[in-house]
Design a protein around this motif. Structure first.
Motif, PDB file in Angstrom:
ATOM      1  N   ILE A 188       0.861  -1.197   0.000  1.00 44.67           N
ATOM      2  CA  ILE A 188       0.000   0.000   0.000  1.00 44.67           C
ATOM      3  C   ILE A 188       0.890   1.236   0.000  1.00 44.67           C
ATOM      4  O   ILE A 188       1.695   1.414   0.912  1.00 44.67           O
ATOM      5  N   TYR A 189       0.745   2.050  -1.024  1.00 48.11           N
ATOM      6  CA  TYR A 189       1.658   3.168  -1.224  1.00 48.11           C
ATOM      7  C   TYR A 189       0.923   4.482  -1.392  1.00 48.11           C
ATOM      8  O   TYR A 189      -0.219   4.519  -1.845  1.00 48.11           O
ATOM      9  N   THR A 190       1.632   5.561  -1.061  1.00 47.68           N
ATOM     10  CA  THR A 190       1.208   6.893  -1.481  1.00 47.68           C
ATOM     11  C   THR A 190       1.946   7.224  -2.768  1.00 47.68           C
ATOM     12  O   THR A 190       3.159   6.992  -2.886  1.00 47.68           O
ATOM     13  N   TYR A 191       1.219   7.720  -3.762  1.00 43.54           N
ATOM     14  CA  TYR A 191       1.852   8.253  -4.958  1.00 43.54           C
ATOM     15  C   TYR A 191       2.272   9.672  -4.627  1.00 43.54           C
ATOM     16  O   TYR A 191       1.420  10.555  -4.459  1.00 43.54           O
ATOM     17  N   GLU A 212      -3.171  -2.407  -3.023  1.00 46.30           N
ATOM     18  CA  GLU A 212      -4.041  -1.354  -3.554  1.00 46.30           C
ATOM     19  C   GLU A 212      -3.392  -0.823  -4.818  1.00 46.30           C
ATOM     20  O   GLU A 212      -2.216  -0.452  -4.799  1.00 46.30           O
ATOM     21  N   MET A 267      -3.001   9.499  -1.815  1.00 43.44           N
ATOM     22  CA  MET A 267      -2.790   8.575  -0.696  1.00 43.44           C
ATOM     23  C   MET A 267      -3.720   7.377  -0.832  1.00 43.44           C
ATOM     24  O   MET A 267      -4.700   7.427  -1.554  1.00 43.44           O
ATOM     25  N   PRO A 268      -3.390   6.294  -0.121  1.00 35.08           N
ATOM     26  CA  PRO A 268      -4.225   5.092  -0.268  1.00 35.08           C
ATOM     27  C   PRO A 268      -5.571   5.224   0.431  1.00 35.08           C
ATOM     28  O   PRO A 268      -5.719   5.992   1.380  1.00 35.08           O
ATOM     29  N   GLY A 269      -6.544   4.451  -0.042  1.00 41.46           N
ATOM     30  CA  GLY A 269      -7.848   4.399   0.606  1.00 41.46           C
ATOM     31  C   GLY A 269      -7.826   3.510   1.834  1.00 41.46           C
ATOM     32  O   GLY A 269      -8.502   3.772   2.818  1.00 41.46           O
ATOM     33  N   VAL A 270      -7.023   2.446   1.773  1.00 35.81           N
ATOM     34  CA  VAL A 270      -6.922   1.510   2.903  1.00 35.81           C
ATOM     35  C   VAL A 270      -5.783   1.970   3.808  1.00 35.81           C
ATOM     36  O   VAL A 270      -4.671   2.178   3.340  1.00 35.81           O
ATOM     37  N   PRO A 293      -3.582   1.648   7.590  1.00 36.88           N
ATOM     38  CA  PRO A 293      -3.253   0.751   8.707  1.00 36.88           C
ATOM     39  C   PRO A 293      -3.680   1.335  10.056  1.00 36.88           C
ATOM     40  O   PRO A 293      -3.587   2.541  10.274  1.00 36.88           O
ATOM     41  N   PHE A 322      -6.904  -2.773   9.655  1.00 35.56           N
ATOM     42  CA  PHE A 322      -6.925  -1.642   8.730  1.00 35.56           C
ATOM     43  C   PHE A 322      -8.279  -0.943   8.840  1.00 35.56           C
ATOM     44  O   PHE A 322      -9.203  -1.457   9.463  1.00 35.56           O
ATOM     45  N   MET A 369     -10.989   1.696   6.197  1.00 37.94           N
ATOM     46  CA  MET A 369     -11.198   2.464   4.986  1.00 37.94           C
ATOM     47  C   MET A 369     -11.076   3.922   5.376  1.00 37.94           C
ATOM     48  O   MET A 369     -11.800   4.382   6.261  1.00 37.94           O
ATOM     49  N   PHE A 421     -14.414   6.557   2.420  1.00 37.52           N
ATOM     50  CA  PHE A 421     -15.542   5.743   2.879  1.00 37.52           C
ATOM     51  C   PHE A 421     -15.867   6.094   4.320  1.00 37.52           C
ATOM     52  O   PHE A 421     -14.980   6.100   5.171  1.00 37.52           O
TER      53      PHE A 421
END
Lengths: 576, 576
Positions: free
Chosen positions: A39-42, A154, B71-74, B76, B104, B106, B139
């Motif tokens: 799971i990364y941030t772009y 993701e 940034m990711p949706g999922v 930690p 995790f 959302m 979410f």
């Protein structure tokens, strides 16, 4: 864009968990940052390349007549239960319950959602052909996420779904997507192949993978040196060859002490490995068994065998199971004198052989002079081996196959009626009769393609971007930027004129030594560079250099600007 | 774009679960389709408006110097545990475990993720000010998702986060965002107000909400008729007024049989409600209690009282609790003669009153002639009432407040060090000393703004889009399109010339009656329309009409084209 007004955070050290070069370079150049496993941030720099690729994909999908929509990431279990994949899909499908205890999953793909939309909205033959696509964030709970964006959990994907009145109309929709995919990867400037592929868990009758060639690629592919045939090695076809002559020798048991592998047996008997036949016992894990025969120097392709037998799973038999069917421990297996009835499937190649060596189903014993039919029975002759370099092309006569490593970045499927059947997606034809809809689905990994571009294009200094995917087309490096006003003013002028012409420019105005700046721009992989300052500027010149494949040139600014604009137009000039 | 090559699926019936007009019209015009409660697919038509708004937001964020990332949706759990929100956030935070049993959620918002990125990447004062933003799918597991995109569970949001060296630098970053937000909603052509607001669960020291005005809005806001003051009614300030004169009457108990409400008591005693004082007992749910006093015709603002007392929660006391403190059942409460010690907080207005009526803490009994200080004690005088229409402005002298209904579409917060403190995000200042980073956060609901635009702009026939948010700027309706080649060729020509000028055109080439087409275009809300065909075309004219506020005009095609281009340029001409 000024460097000091953008955000680029490069690393000197390669993170220890980055195994492949694209992951290493995306981390070092500050394109991505890890938040959790897979799971990364772009980061701003990485997002620019991602968005550029998305835009190329979008333009080509639109040109092919596909229509963009956006489906949700969170999907209700009901639809997956209808398609039967709620039970079939493994742990990669991340399932959870909402506060009201309803079951949902994070969408790893969207066949269920789009089929549900189609069955509600597409009711007449007049509404087809139609193709919906989206560029959307998906989640697959990979058991071993790794390689950065290459196998994340993701990830961003473009997925398209076509709907047609029948199979031949669906073939046309498929061909359109196949052509669009070729244009997409061509526009990116990537070296790639479209290869025939297995349909796997998505299902359907035919598929092609789009592979970016890279020595680090996880997939092996073959292509013909004479025609356009190319295939994933797991799908590459072997051909039925002329039957060989009858055997001359008698079946003779020979003592082969401790010689268990084909290599050991061949060496011991002083014969080529191609004069031996390898026997393997496999099961479907649910009580069905098969003995597979391939030439000693060949490898079994389990996927082909599994598809041939119509099994859902395939695995090697246990030692106990082997003993039960053959009376022998592994290492000496053969098709002659089996203890229990066992289906024997032999590769096409076996038909061309005579007087070969097989295991005798006894410890330290083999037979020489074996011949199929005479000495043992074969139930099926089929294409079940792995194809490799030097094998004949299955499409043209005279062509020979070459082997490449590739990274799968796109996959197109003829789905047929797999989902429309289970989810009852029908339409009314011209006569008002209810008919089942034919579907296709078409995916491109967005982040994966950007990573694959790096796997294919890099050197010791860093990334080498093809212009269409570069976060910036051109760097303007101002020497002594913070102290020399003339330099900054000249650099700013070049920057402004390039930007006005549609070139994306990163103006490095940092208070850093030139060496540090050059290193960063090489690492980031900006394709074109203009250096402004020092003695050259006093003489009315700037340095122009390409990231690879070009000598440094001293040019007047006007010339440098024109050169950059021309190169960017040639590579990104857009839509052909 | 030809209608028959696009995908628009309108509904004749309004879906029964669509309560508000934007939800009804987005469903009827085929902009969205429901997949599960609060989870929607953006259909091709809806996605176009969504993307247009995203682009306006993106341009203005870039102009303000903010830098886009994704940034990711999922997310930690660890990071949420660090910020302490894992425990604080309620069931709206959808939590789940992955296949390895790691926790995790959302992401409903991204303070934790961005603060984690900042503490790793922003280490020097030289890197600030910096502002990162993203446009991303979030979410929130709403207990009662409804109103379509207005209160969905999965939704698209623009969120930005600023990082500064100190509080006054952070104020500048906040002001930039405040200005950018004003430009964004202005560019959309929406009637909106920026109002002072409570910071709620996000926290921080100050915030503004951006409210699109609409009679159906869930929020009440006040604005001054003389100055720029505007606030959410829950935040709107009451002012400390001149103290009133001393009381003349004696405290007298009167029998008020069965008169429990202020209205009943005032009527019974033949006095205005403004001559009474209402007493309420409230608790924080954890053993703390307060009696709040407001003028009889005013309402208590619980949020103000809660903030004043520094409580986390506030709720009405139970009948038993009221009995314990006052000896009385509800309906006859007053501050005089309490049974147990109880904090008494009175609104500013009470200070201006003399000889008023209060409850006597006995069934069917009130006091007249009550006066604070003389007859009972007040512990705190504060601003604790709801402000309404006609109240004086707290900023200017002489201004009067008006009340509006609004839909919250954006919210900007001064976070201060709330997250940087708990997650230890620090930087080194000029002297190499470690300092805490100051943050701001800034959100815009993308889908919600598009829905709010519809709540504000619609009529009985359907949506009325402001040009900048319209899925298409202009319809070209071809009459008898499928049969009359001259019509199609003229319509196609107008379409092509408009498109070449950057106008987004929907060419209706369907085999439908004109009435059906007009109905659809009105429902979809396309702002401009050119009708091609029939007698008019034979005379070299086309019809031009605006969706609202304009008569039908007969123009030569050239004129119609110029009018459309001029209107689109005026409204969307972009960046000012």
């Amino acid at each position: 864009m000024r460097y000091t007004q953008f955000f680029i955070s490069t690393l000197k050290e390669t993170p220890s968990d980055a195994e492949v070069i694209s992951h290493q370079l995306m981390m070092r150049s500050g394109m991505i940052r890890k938040i959790a496993a897979g799971i990364y941030t772009y980061m701003p720099l990485g997002l620019r390349s991602i968005r550029k690729f998305e835009q190329i994909v979008r333009e080509e999908m639109n040109r092919a007549g596909a229509i963009e929509l956006l489906m949700p990431g969170v999907q209700p279990a009901e639809l997956w239960i209808e398609s039967k994949r709620w039970a079939q899909y493994g742990k990669e499908l991340l399932r959870f319950k909402d506060r009201k205890d309803n079951e949902f999953c994070m969408g790893p793909t969207h066949e269920e959602i789009i089929t549900d939309i189609a069955r509600r909205e597409v009711k007449s033959y007049r509404q087809m052909p139609i193709n919906f696509y989206q560029i959307q964030t998906k989640f697959r709970d990979e058991i071993r996420p790794r390689f950065g964006l290459m196998r994340g959990r993701e990830f961003i994907m473009k997925d398209a779904y076509s709907f047609d009145v029948d199979s031949s109309a669906a073939d046309l929709s498929y061909d359109k997507m196949y052509q669009a995919y070729n244009r997409i990867f061509e526009r990116c400037g990537l070296n790639f192949r479209a290869v025939e592929a297995d349909t796997g868990s998505i299902g359907g009758s035919a598929s092609h993978e789009f592979m970016v060639l890279a020595s680090s690629g996880e997939d092996a592919i073959v292509s013909c040196n004479a025609c356009r045939y190319a295939a994933n090695v797991e799908k590459a076809e072997g051909i039925k060859q002329q039957q060989g002559g009858a055997g001359q020798q008698a079946l003779t048991k020979v003592h082969t002490p401790d010689k268990k592998t084909i290599a050991e047996v061949a060496e011991f008997l002083n014969i080529p490995q191609s004069a031996t036949v390898k026997a393997l016992v496999l099961s479907n894990g649910e009580g069905k068994f098969v003995m597979a025969l391939v030439r000693g120097d060949h490898e079994l392709n389990e996927l082909k065998l599994k598809n041939r037998l119509g099994w859902d799973e395939i695995q090697m038999a246990t030692d106990d199971e082997i003993l039960r069917f053959t009376g022998s421990p592994p290492g000496f297996l053969g098709p002659q004198g089996l203890k229990e009835e066992l289906l024997v499937v032999a590769d096409y190649t076996i038909e061309t052989m005579a007087d070969f060596v097989i295991g005798a189903n006894q410890t330290d014993q083999h037979y020489t002079g074996a011949n199929a039919g005479r000495d043992f029975q074969i139930n099926q002759i089929a294409d079940i081996r792995l194809i490799g370099a030097g094998d004949p092309c299955p499409r043209c006569s005279g062509g020979t196959l070459e082997v490449w490593r590739g990274i799968e970045v796109g996959h197109v499927f003829k789905l047929g009626t797999k989902y429309s059947n289970s989810m009852n997606a029908t339409y009314l034809d011209k006569d008002g009769k209810e008919q089942i809809i034919f579907m296709g689905c078409y995916g491109i990994g967005i982040g994966r393609t950007v990573a694959a571009s790096i796997e294919q294009n890099h050197d010791d200094n860093g990334v080498i971007w093809p212009l269409p995917l570069a976060p910036f087309h051109c760097s303007v490096v101002a020497i002594n930027a913070q102290k020399d006003e003339a330099v900054m003013s000249a650099a700013q002028d070049i920057h402004d004129r390039l930007e006005a012409a549609g070139v994306e420019v990163l103006l490095d105005d940092r208070d850093e030594r030139p060496g540090v700046k050059f290193k960063d721009h090489d690492l980031i992989g900006i394709p074109l560079r203009i250096v402004v300052g020092g003695k050259n500027l006093a003489e009315g010149k700037v340095e122009f250099k390409q990231r690879v494949g070009g000598e440094m040139q001293l040019l007047v600014p006007e010339q440098a600007i024109e050169t950059v604009i021309a190169q960017v137009k040639a590579a990104c000039g857009g839509t052909r």
